[in-house]
Design a protein around this motif. Sequence first.
Motif, PDB file in Angstrom:
ATOM      1  N   SER A  34       0.841  -1.198   0.000  1.00  0.00           N
ATOM      2  CA  SER A  34       0.000   0.000   0.000  1.00  0.00           C
ATOM      3  C   SER A  34       0.875   1.246   0.000  1.00  0.00           C
ATOM      4  O   SER A  34       1.909   1.312   0.665  1.00  0.00           O
ATOM      5  CB  SER A  34      -0.899   0.000   1.234  1.00  0.00           C
ATOM      6  N   ASN A  35       0.438   2.247  -0.773  1.00  0.00           N
ATOM      7  CA  ASN A  35       1.132   3.536  -0.762  1.00  0.00           C
ATOM      8  C   ASN A  35       0.348   4.592   0.018  1.00  0.00           C
ATOM      9  O   ASN A  35       0.629   5.794  -0.092  1.00  0.00           O
ATOM     10  CB  ASN A  35       1.395   4.014  -2.194  1.00  0.00           C
ATOM     11  N   GLY A  36      -0.638   4.122   0.779  1.00  0.00           N
ATOM     12  CA  GLY A  36      -1.471   5.041   1.543  1.00  0.00           C
ATOM     13  C   GLY A  36      -2.613   5.636   0.751  1.00  0.00           C
ATOM     14  O   GLY A  36      -3.281   6.570   1.219  1.00  0.00           O
ATOM     15  N   ALA A  37      -2.870   5.098  -0.452  1.00  0.00           N
ATOM     16  CA  ALA A  37      -3.929   5.632  -1.307  1.00  0.00           C
ATOM     17  C   ALA A  37      -5.297   5.479  -0.649  1.00  0.00           C
ATOM     18  O   ALA A  37      -5.531   4.575   0.156  1.00  0.00           O
ATOM     19  CB  ALA A  37      -3.923   4.910  -2.651  1.00  0.00           C
ATOM     20  N   ARG A  38      -6.193   6.361  -1.027  1.00  0.00           N
ATOM     21  CA  ARG A  38      -7.556   6.319  -0.489  1.00  0.00           C
ATOM     22  C   ARG A  38      -8.478   5.435  -1.326  1.00  0.00           C
ATOM     23  O   ARG A  38      -9.480   4.932  -0.823  1.00  0.00           O
ATOM     24  CB  ARG A  38      -8.129   7.737  -0.416  1.00  0.00           C
ATOM     25  N   GLN A  39      -8.163   5.294  -2.605  1.00  0.00           N
ATOM     26  CA  GLN A  39      -9.059   4.571  -3.499  1.00  0.00           C
ATOM     27  C   GLN A  39      -8.304   3.485  -4.270  1.00  0.00           C
ATOM     28  O   GLN A  39      -7.154   3.661  -4.664  1.00  0.00           O
ATOM     29  CB  GLN A  39      -9.698   5.534  -4.518  1.00  0.00           C
TER      30      GLN A  39
END
Length: 275
Positions: free
Chosen positions: A246-251
């Motif tokens: 994960s890159n911390g994305a929201r979607q």
Amino acid sequence: MFRSGLRLFCLAALLAVAPAARAAAPDPWPGLVQDIFNSREIKDGTGIIALQMPARAEDAAIVPVTLRALLPPTDPRHVKAITLVIDQNPAPMAARFVLGADAAVSEISTRVRVNNYTDVHAVAELSDGNLYMVKTYVKASGGCSAPTAKNADESKTRIGQLRFRQFSGASDAKAGNGPVSRTRDAQVMIGHPNNSGLQMDQVTQLYIPAFFIDTIKITQDDALVLSMEGGISISEDPNIRFTYASNGARQIRVEAKDTEGHIFQGEWKAETPGM
């Protein structure tokens, strides 16, 4: 008596020759290396990539396959793409997966059709431009011509239905020399008959035209996680499970396209790593 003995001798000779003839059948792999990889050198991929499939398939139309990237975190290279080749299938290149440079995709699982007893090759392209290969042997037959599990009306209503699942649990991962991040397990499922063109309509006795998902793209926000270029060897209702960082994305976004130009899209809220 002589004629009877001669017939027995000839039969025994034929039976003795038959296994040798089967063993001498041409190996399609050299030609596939030329056609798919432009005759590039392919090195032994032991320790770089792993390929897992059952030695004997329970159902030749839905054979599970898992691909794993095995590069250690200390290796400055990363896997750019993995090509899955089912040597004896009518269209041997089953799928080509392109991995996001920073997504640290370490595992991909899907389901494929296997038409004959065959070698299956997985070829990884690394960031240094080199190709590495591993293979396994699968006993299965008739997977590409097996009828679909659902009837035509049901197939039409589910075409393009997208589902996305995120699984609990996380672990540390490192993409090349990048920072350590948290990995997630997720799964994309697409409703589609994925007709191979070799299946027969049981009512009309005519062949059903090929009609399948040929591209899938998965992103976290705008960053590529994984894309797939597929063919007739991917099973009905394409299903991809994968492990990524994960890159911390929201979607999480998924876009798929089939051979008739239909585009299917979906968007889901990404779970926070470590949940």
